[in-house]
Enzyme design. Sequence first.
Site, PDB file in Angstrom:
ATOM      1  N   ALA A  78       0.826  -1.220   0.000  1.00  0.00           N
ATOM      2  CA  ALA A  78       0.000   0.000   0.000  1.00  0.00           C
ATOM      3  C   ALA A  78       0.852   1.259   0.000  1.00  0.00           C
ATOM      4  O   ALA A  78       0.354   2.343  -0.279  1.00  0.00           O
ATOM      5  CB  ALA A  78      -0.944  -0.003   1.207  1.00  0.00           C
TER       6      ALA A  78
ATOM      7  N   PHE B  77       0.877  -6.228  -9.404  1.00  0.00           N
ATOM      8  CA  PHE B  77       0.234  -7.449  -9.916  1.00  0.00           C
ATOM      9  C   PHE B  77      -1.088  -7.753  -9.222  1.00  0.00           C
ATOM     10  O   PHE B  77      -1.884  -8.529  -9.703  1.00  0.00           O
ATOM     11  CB  PHE B  77       1.161  -8.653  -9.726  1.00  0.00           C
ATOM     12  CG  PHE B  77       2.197  -8.795 -10.804  1.00  0.00           C
ATOM     13  CD1 PHE B  77       2.576  -7.708 -11.571  1.00  0.00           C
ATOM     14  CD2 PHE B  77       2.784 -10.022 -11.067  1.00  0.00           C
ATOM     15  CE1 PHE B  77       3.531  -7.838 -12.565  1.00  0.00           C
ATOM     16  CE2 PHE B  77       3.736 -10.156 -12.065  1.00  0.00           C
ATOM     17  CZ  PHE B  77       4.116  -9.064 -12.810  1.00  0.00           C
TER      18      PHE B  77
ATOM     19  N   HIS C 265      12.084  -9.501  -3.755  1.00  0.00           N
ATOM     20  CA  HIS C 265      11.689 -10.028  -5.067  1.00  0.00           C
ATOM     21  C   HIS C 265      12.573  -9.530  -6.197  1.00  0.00           C
ATOM     22  O   HIS C 265      12.223  -9.672  -7.368  1.00  0.00           O
ATOM     23  CB  HIS C 265      10.216  -9.721  -5.346  1.00  0.00           C
ATOM     24  CG  HIS C 265       9.291 -10.614  -4.588  1.00  0.00           C
ATOM     25  ND1 HIS C 265       8.518 -11.585  -5.172  1.00  0.00           N
ATOM     26  CD2 HIS C 265       9.061 -10.708  -3.255  1.00  0.00           C
ATOM     27  CE1 HIS C 265       7.840 -12.228  -4.241  1.00  0.00           C
ATOM     28  NE2 HIS C 265       8.146 -11.706  -3.069  1.00  0.00           N
TER      29      HIS C 265
ATOM     30  N   CYS D  80      22.560 -12.480 -16.703  1.00  0.00           N
ATOM     31  CA  CYS D  80      22.789 -13.595 -17.627  1.00  0.00           C
ATOM     32  C   CYS D  80      22.919 -14.862 -16.791  1.00  0.00           C
ATOM     33  O   CYS D  80      23.778 -14.938 -15.918  1.00  0.00           O
ATOM     34  CB  CYS D  80      24.067 -13.353 -18.426  1.00  0.00           C
ATOM     35  SG  CYS D  80      24.539 -14.831 -19.341  1.00  0.00           S
TER      36      CYS D  80
ATOM     37  N   CYS E 115      26.778 -16.445 -17.543  1.00  0.00           N
ATOM     38  CA  CYS E 115      28.035 -15.827 -17.083  1.00  0.00           C
ATOM     39  C   CYS E 115      27.833 -14.845 -15.935  1.00  0.00           C
ATOM     40  O   CYS E 115      28.800 -14.354 -15.359  1.00  0.00           O
ATOM     41  CB  CYS E 115      28.758 -15.159 -18.252  1.00  0.00           C
ATOM     42  SG  CYS E 115      27.997 -13.610 -18.772  1.00  0.00           S
TER      43      CYS E 115
ATOM     44  N   CYS F  31      22.619 -11.765 -23.596  1.00  0.00           N
ATOM     45  CA  CYS F  31      23.873 -11.317 -23.001  1.00  0.00           C
ATOM     46  C   CYS F  31      24.848 -10.927 -24.115  1.00  0.00           C
ATOM     47  O   CYS F  31      24.997 -11.665 -25.088  1.00  0.00           O
ATOM     48  CB  CYS F  31      24.439 -12.450 -22.158  1.00  0.00           C
ATOM     49  SG  CYS F  31      26.072 -12.107 -21.511  1.00  0.00           S
TER      50      CYS F  31
ATOM     51  N   CYS G 265      27.930 -13.740 -23.892  1.00  0.00           N
ATOM     52  CA  CYS G 265      27.794 -15.165 -24.245  1.00  0.00           C
ATOM     53  C   CYS G 265      26.497 -15.494 -24.988  1.00  0.00           C
ATOM     54  O   CYS G 265      26.212 -16.665 -25.226  1.00  0.00           O
ATOM     55  CB  CYS G 265      27.947 -16.019 -22.990  1.00  0.00           C
ATOM     56  SG  CYS G 265      26.580 -15.863 -21.848  1.00  0.00           S
TER      57      CYS G 265
ATOM     58  N   ASN H  80      -0.824   1.939   8.343  1.00  0.00           N
ATOM     59  CA  ASN H  80      -1.460   1.285   7.201  1.00  0.00           C
ATOM     60  C   ASN H  80      -2.744   2.018   6.820  1.00  0.00           C
ATOM     61  O   ASN H  80      -3.209   2.902   7.531  1.00  0.00           O
ATOM     62  CB  ASN H  80      -1.742  -0.190   7.538  1.00  0.00           C
ATOM     63  CG  ASN H  80      -1.891  -1.058   6.298  1.00  0.00           C
ATOM     64  OD1 ASN H  80      -1.692  -0.593   5.170  1.00  0.00           O
ATOM     65  ND2 ASN H  80      -2.266  -2.305   6.496  1.00  0.00           N
TER      66      ASN H  80
ATOM     67  N   ILE I  94      -0.601   7.133   3.992  1.00  0.00           N
ATOM     68  CA  ILE I  94       0.590   6.732   4.752  1.00  0.00           C
ATOM     69  C   ILE I  94       1.588   7.880   4.774  1.00  0.00           C
ATOM     70  O   ILE I  94       2.214   8.167   5.784  1.00  0.00           O
ATOM     71  CB  ILE I  94       1.207   5.468   4.108  1.00  0.00           C
ATOM     72  CG1 ILE I  94       0.258   4.291   4.334  1.00  0.00           C
ATOM     73  CG2 ILE I  94       2.591   5.165   4.678  1.00  0.00           C
ATOM     74  CD1 ILE I  94       0.614   3.045   3.575  1.00  0.00           C
TER      75      ILE I  94
HETATM   76 ZN   LIG Z   1      26.479 -14.107 -20.413  1.00  0.00          ZN
END
Ligand SMILES: [Zn+2]
Length: 246
Positions: A23, A32, A120, A128, A131, A149, A152, A212, A231
């Site tokens: 919030a 989400f 998260h 990558c 690597c 990447c 690589c 809250n 808040i």
């Molecule tokens: Zn890489």
Amino acid sequence: MSIRYLREILTGSRNIVCLQGRASWSKQGNDFYRKDFIYDTEMKYGLSPDEIFSTTFYHNRPAKFFEFYREEMLKKRGEPGPVNYILKEMEDDGRLSAIVTRGYFNASKRAGCKNVIQLHGDIDRNTCPRCGKVFSAEYILEHKPIPKCDVCETMIHPGVVLSGEMLDSAVMTRAAEAISCADVLLVIGCNLSSRLGSMARYFNGDKIALVNVEEHYTDRKADCVCIGDSIENILREAYPAKKEQN
Ligand SMILES: [Zn+2]
């Protein structure tokens, strides 16, 4: 509601850890769990945000996956808001030791906060898987359709934990340690039974202060509870800007 008590707690500690809940950051970046976002995503992509932002979808339909990541997340990350800047002031004043959040749009970091533990992940730390090179959100925005990447050629993994993936245990440990060492736990924008709020179980300190937007039956576990529409207004009143304090 006791803003005076909250002020006493916040200005009396030099080791506050903040659990910064949904919030307090849902205006920064798409949430989400917000009904209109779920609806809009289902209309546009035919799936829910959780279904798209998953390991299965990332591996099976990477172009569509990265379109969603770019258009609905990276481009809509929003700007830091007043709550983030108040936390920054508290950190600068040597009162706030860490922020723990499930947010990944870096709003508090972009406001200048230094010790932010993002359970998260981070939209600016896309990696990558082969690597380990880290890529910014800008790199993902610029490399369409599938960002690879530049060392690589492997498909980059978003900096944010996907549904179906475990949270990084090192980050969880860091968060639990910060909470367990704090004197004051400031819980904002979530209740104490939410996934973030329930991390209060690691707290061994003196006072839990909760701010809250709605009441919850677990609020009684907190020592100080302030509920209100904004808040930011509650925090501002409890922690006045420098010029007002003097
Ligand atoms: Zn890489």
